[in-house]
Structure formats: C-alpha cells, structure tokens
Design a protein around this motif. Sequence first.
Motif, PDB file in Angstrom:
ATOM      1  N   LEU A   1       0.830  -1.203   0.000  1.00 16.49           N
ATOM      2  CA  LEU A   1       0.000   0.000   0.000  1.00 16.49           C
ATOM      3  C   LEU A   1       0.866   1.256   0.000  1.00 16.49           C
ATOM      4  N   PHE A   2       1.869   1.275   0.865  1.00 16.43           N
ATOM      5  CA  PHE A   2       2.780   2.419   0.952  1.00 16.43           C
ATOM      6  C   PHE A   2       3.453   2.660  -0.397  1.00 16.43           C
ATOM      7  N   GLY A   3       4.031   1.621  -0.957  1.00 14.68           N
ATOM      8  CA  GLY A   3       4.726   1.753  -2.241  1.00 14.68           C
ATOM      9  C   GLY A   3       3.815   2.215  -3.359  1.00 14.68           C
ATOM     10  N   SER A   4       2.609   1.685  -3.384  1.00 17.52           N
ATOM     11  CA  SER A   4       1.648   2.096  -4.414  1.00 17.52           C
ATOM     12  C   SER A   4       1.279   3.560  -4.266  1.00 17.52           C
TER      13      SER A   4
ATOM     14  N   ARG B   1       3.876  10.240  -6.978  1.00 11.84           N
ATOM     15  CA  ARG B   1       4.944  10.581  -7.928  1.00 11.84           C
ATOM     16  C   ARG B   1       4.348  10.817  -9.318  1.00 11.84           C
ATOM     17  N   GLU B   2       3.484   9.912  -9.744  1.00 13.81           N
ATOM     18  CA  GLU B   2       2.883  10.027 -11.071  1.00 13.81           C
ATOM     19  C   GLU B   2       1.957  11.230 -11.176  1.00 13.81           C
ATOM     20  N   LEU B   3       1.284  11.581 -10.088  1.00 10.87           N
ATOM     21  CA  LEU B   3       0.432  12.766 -10.107  1.00 10.87           C
ATOM     22  C   LEU B   3       1.242  14.034 -10.379  1.00 10.87           C
ATOM     23  N   ARG B   4       2.503  13.995 -10.027  1.00  7.14           N
ATOM     24  CA  ARG B   4       3.377  15.147 -10.254  1.00  7.14           C
ATOM     25  C   ARG B   4       4.102  15.043 -11.597  1.00  7.14           C
ATOM     26  N   ASP B   5       3.818  14.001 -12.341  1.00  2.00           N
ATOM     27  CA  ASP B   5       4.501  13.737 -13.613  1.00  2.00           C
ATOM     28  C   ASP B   5       6.005  13.607 -13.422  1.00  2.00           C
TER      29      ASP B   5
ATOM     30  N   VAL C   1       3.198   5.909  -2.901  1.00  2.00           N
ATOM     31  CA  VAL C   1       4.362   6.696  -3.322  1.00  2.00           C
ATOM     32  C   VAL C   1       4.340   6.829  -4.842  1.00  2.00           C
ATOM     33  N   ARG C   2       4.128   5.715  -5.530  1.00  5.51           N
ATOM     34  CA  ARG C   2       4.078   5.749  -6.993  1.00  5.51           C
ATOM     35  C   ARG C   2       2.942   6.651  -7.482  1.00  5.51           C
ATOM     36  N   LYS C   3       1.765   6.541  -6.837  1.00  7.34           N
ATOM     37  CA  LYS C   3       0.612   7.356  -7.227  1.00  7.34           C
ATOM     38  C   LYS C   3       0.931   8.842  -7.100  1.00  7.34           C
TER      39      LYS C   3
ATOM     40  N   ASN D   1       0.543  10.346   6.721  1.00  4.22           N
ATOM     41  CA  ASN D   1      -0.523   9.345   6.790  1.00  4.22           C
ATOM     42  C   ASN D   1      -1.127   9.046   5.431  1.00  4.22           C
ATOM     43  N   SER D   2      -1.015   9.981   4.479  1.00  2.00           N
ATOM     44  CA  SER D   2      -1.592   9.737   3.162  1.00  2.00           C
ATOM     45  C   SER D   2      -0.824   8.654   2.407  1.00  2.00           C
ATOM     46  N   LEU D   3       0.376   8.338   2.868  1.00  2.00           N
ATOM     47  CA  LEU D   3       1.150   7.271   2.243  1.00  2.00           C
ATOM     48  C   LEU D   3       0.728   5.891   2.738  1.00  2.00           C
ATOM     49  N   PHE D   4      -0.105   5.855   3.775  1.00  2.00           N
ATOM     50  CA  PHE D   4      -0.508   4.583   4.373  1.00  2.00           C
ATOM     51  C   PHE D   4      -1.988   4.260   4.217  1.00  2.00           C
ATOM     52  N   VAL D   5      -2.765   5.175   3.701  1.00  2.00           N
ATOM     53  CA  VAL D   5      -4.211   4.970   3.620  1.00  2.00           C
ATOM     54  C   VAL D   5      -4.705   5.187   2.201  1.00  2.00           C
ATOM     55  N   GLY D   6      -5.938   4.820   1.995  1.00  2.00           N
ATOM     56  CA  GLY D   6      -6.580   5.116   0.726  1.00  2.00           C
ATOM     57  C   GLY D   6      -6.760   3.888  -0.132  1.00  2.00           C
ATOM     58  N   THR D   7      -7.581   4.087  -1.103  1.00  2.00           N
ATOM     59  CA  THR D   7      -7.827   3.043  -2.064  1.00  2.00           C
ATOM     60  C   THR D   7      -6.837   3.201  -3.198  1.00  2.00           C
ATOM     61  N   LEU D   8      -6.232   2.106  -3.574  1.00  2.00           N
ATOM     62  CA  LEU D   8      -5.303   2.158  -4.685  1.00  2.00           C
ATOM     63  C   LEU D   8      -6.079   2.286  -5.981  1.00  2.00           C
TER      64      LEU D   8
END
Length: 107
Positions: free
Chosen positions: A7-10, A16-20, A12-14, A64-71
């Motif tokens: 979840l954390f890694g996903s 990162r990609e949002l920032r292009d 981080v990737r999300k 905390n946003s790196l640990f929660v949320g729906t992928l």
Amino acid sequence: MKKLNVLFGSNVRKFRELRDWTQEILSEKLEISIQSLSLIECGKTFPKPENIVKIAQVLNVPCNSLFVGTLIDPEVVKEDFNRRLEIVNNDIERFNLAYEYLKVITD
C-alpha cells in the motif's frame, strides 16, 4: 487487505505520477538510487521512519496519506474521467461548474 508495504509503495508511486515525475526525478530528490525507489514502489522493501518523513516532505503530502486510501489504477481513472467529461460536455451548467473547480485545483 493489502500488506502495508505494498500500500505504501503504491501510494508513493501514485503521488509521484500525479506530479509527472519519473522514478529518476524522485530518487534524485530523495537522494536514493532508482533501484531503491523501485523496490519501495513495488512493496518489496520498506523505508526507515526518517525516510518515510523525507518521502512525504518531498512529495508534499501528509505522512498518513502514504498509508491509507484506495489504490487507483491510473488507466481506469483516465477512462472514467473521459466518460465523465463527455457527460459534462453535453450540459453547459455542469461544464461551467467543472471548469470552475478545475481552475481552483490547478492554480
């Protein structure tokens, strides 16, 4: 439920990609290797607490946003966005409202 490291890694990737940003850009900002970042994003390794804080700071998000949320799969989001955009294009009131929201979140 997904493992915390996945979840954390996903997330981080999300973010990162949002920032292009490429992995190269983020790894330079974090002062880590691209390989280390890749392992984090794949959920194969988990960063030390001080590096979690640094990742959040560089991405400009709360820790905390790196640990929660729906992928969310970016391709699914793009497809859904385009479908919704077609709906909005056919309704001038919704179009104007959507445009005002976009101006707010992109300024």
